[in-house]
Design a protein around this motif. Sequence first.
Motif, mmCIF file in Angstrom:
data_model
loop_
_atom_site.group_PDB
_atom_site.id
_atom_site.type_symbol
_atom_site.label_atom_id
_atom_site.label_comp_id
_atom_site.label_asym_id
_atom_site.label_seq_id
_atom_site.Cartn_x
_atom_site.Cartn_y
_atom_site.Cartn_z
ATOM 1 N N HIS A 27 -19.444 23.304 -7.225
ATOM 2 C CA HIS A 27 -18.763 22.066 -7.900
ATOM 3 C C HIS A 27 -18.001 22.779 -9.166
ATOM 4 O O HIS A 27 -16.278 22.731 -9.181
ATOM 5 N N ALA A 74 -28.771 30.597 -0.158
ATOM 6 C CA ALA A 74 -29.305 28.858 -0.864
ATOM 7 C C ALA A 74 -28.329 28.797 -1.690
ATOM 8 O O ALA A 74 -28.160 29.242 -2.967
ATOM 9 N N LEU A 75 -27.033 28.420 -1.688
ATOM 10 C CA LEU A 75 -26.228 28.148 -2.693
ATOM 11 C C LEU A 75 -26.796 26.637 -3.332
ATOM 12 O O LEU A 75 -26.551 25.566 -3.089
ATOM 13 N N SER A 76 -26.219 26.020 -4.725
ATOM 14 C CA SER A 76 -26.648 25.666 -6.011
ATOM 15 C C SER A 76 -24.730 24.741 -5.484
ATOM 16 O O SER A 76 -24.090 25.073 -6.215
ATOM 17 N N ARG A 77 -25.404 23.811 -5.306
ATOM 18 C CA ARG A 77 -23.774 22.494 -5.301
ATOM 19 C C ARG A 77 -23.573 22.476 -6.181
ATOM 20 O O ARG A 77 -22.314 22.449 -6.161
ATOM 21 N N PRO A 78 -24.188 21.892 -7.440
ATOM 22 C CA PRO A 78 -23.421 22.182 -8.201
ATOM 23 C C PRO A 78 -22.386 23.045 -9.504
ATOM 24 O O PRO A 78 -21.938 23.434 -10.000
ATOM 25 N N ASN A 79 -23.808 24.687 -9.047
ATOM 26 C CA ASN A 79 -22.564 26.071 -9.439
ATOM 27 C C ASN A 79 -21.449 25.734 -8.408
ATOM 28 O O ASN A 79 -20.099 26.699 -9.136
ATOM 29 N N GLY A 111 -31.730 32.998 -0.959
ATOM 30 C CA GLY A 111 -32.825 33.072 -1.450
ATOM 31 C C GLY A 111 -34.277 33.761 -0.801
ATOM 32 O O GLY A 111 -33.505 35.182 -0.235
ATOM 33 N N LYS A 117 -27.889 35.070 -6.983
ATOM 34 C CA LYS A 117 -28.812 33.715 -6.977
ATOM 35 C C LYS A 117 -28.069 32.609 -5.924
ATOM 36 O O LYS A 117 -28.920 31.832 -5.524
ATOM 37 N N MET A 118 -27.576 33.000 -4.583
ATOM 38 C CA MET A 118 -27.314 32.469 -3.279
ATOM 39 C C MET A 118 -28.086 32.230 -2.022
ATOM 40 O O MET A 118 -28.278 32.085 -1.649
ATOM 41 N N ASP A 138 -24.430 36.302 -10.373
ATOM 42 C CA ASP A 138 -24.481 34.937 -9.929
ATOM 43 C C ASP A 138 -24.410 34.901 -7.978
ATOM 44 O O ASP A 138 -24.808 34.115 -7.824
#
Length: 146
Positions: A83, A76-81, A70, A67-68, A64
């Motif tokens: 949260h 390249a952080l996923s805001r939904p993840n 890029g 995937k943070m 995981d």
Amino acid sequence: MKLLDISEISKQTGVAASAIRHYEEKGLITSLGRRGLKRLFSADVLDQLALITLGKTAGFALDDIAKMFGPDGRPALSRPNLHLKADELDRQIERLSVLRDMIRHVAECKAPSHMECPKFQQLIRISNRRKRGRVEKKRVPERSKP
């Protein structure tokens, strides 16, 4: 651009050289070459290792965390993840707070023995349910015979 060898990075970050090599093998960081037998990294790796450490502390798996980043190695952080992880941490904090309060009660309980304390009995029941739940999840379903 100043290059840092793996021992310098380890000293600056507190991350073991073996962990740095592991992160490179997993594709989380990239070395730029070698000086003798030592891997060389750009100074950007310090921020990458800080993010990896933060992610591990928050309970993210290395896959995981990978995937943070890029393609350029920058966050390249996923805001939904994020949260979702924050919600998961809230639930964990709530469970641990309840557990802490129960343990404190049992430590101070005036019952003659812990086994006579209703909260201790509740703690035991909760623990048994969690153990059974983990065992049931690990069980592999039996194959039906042809």
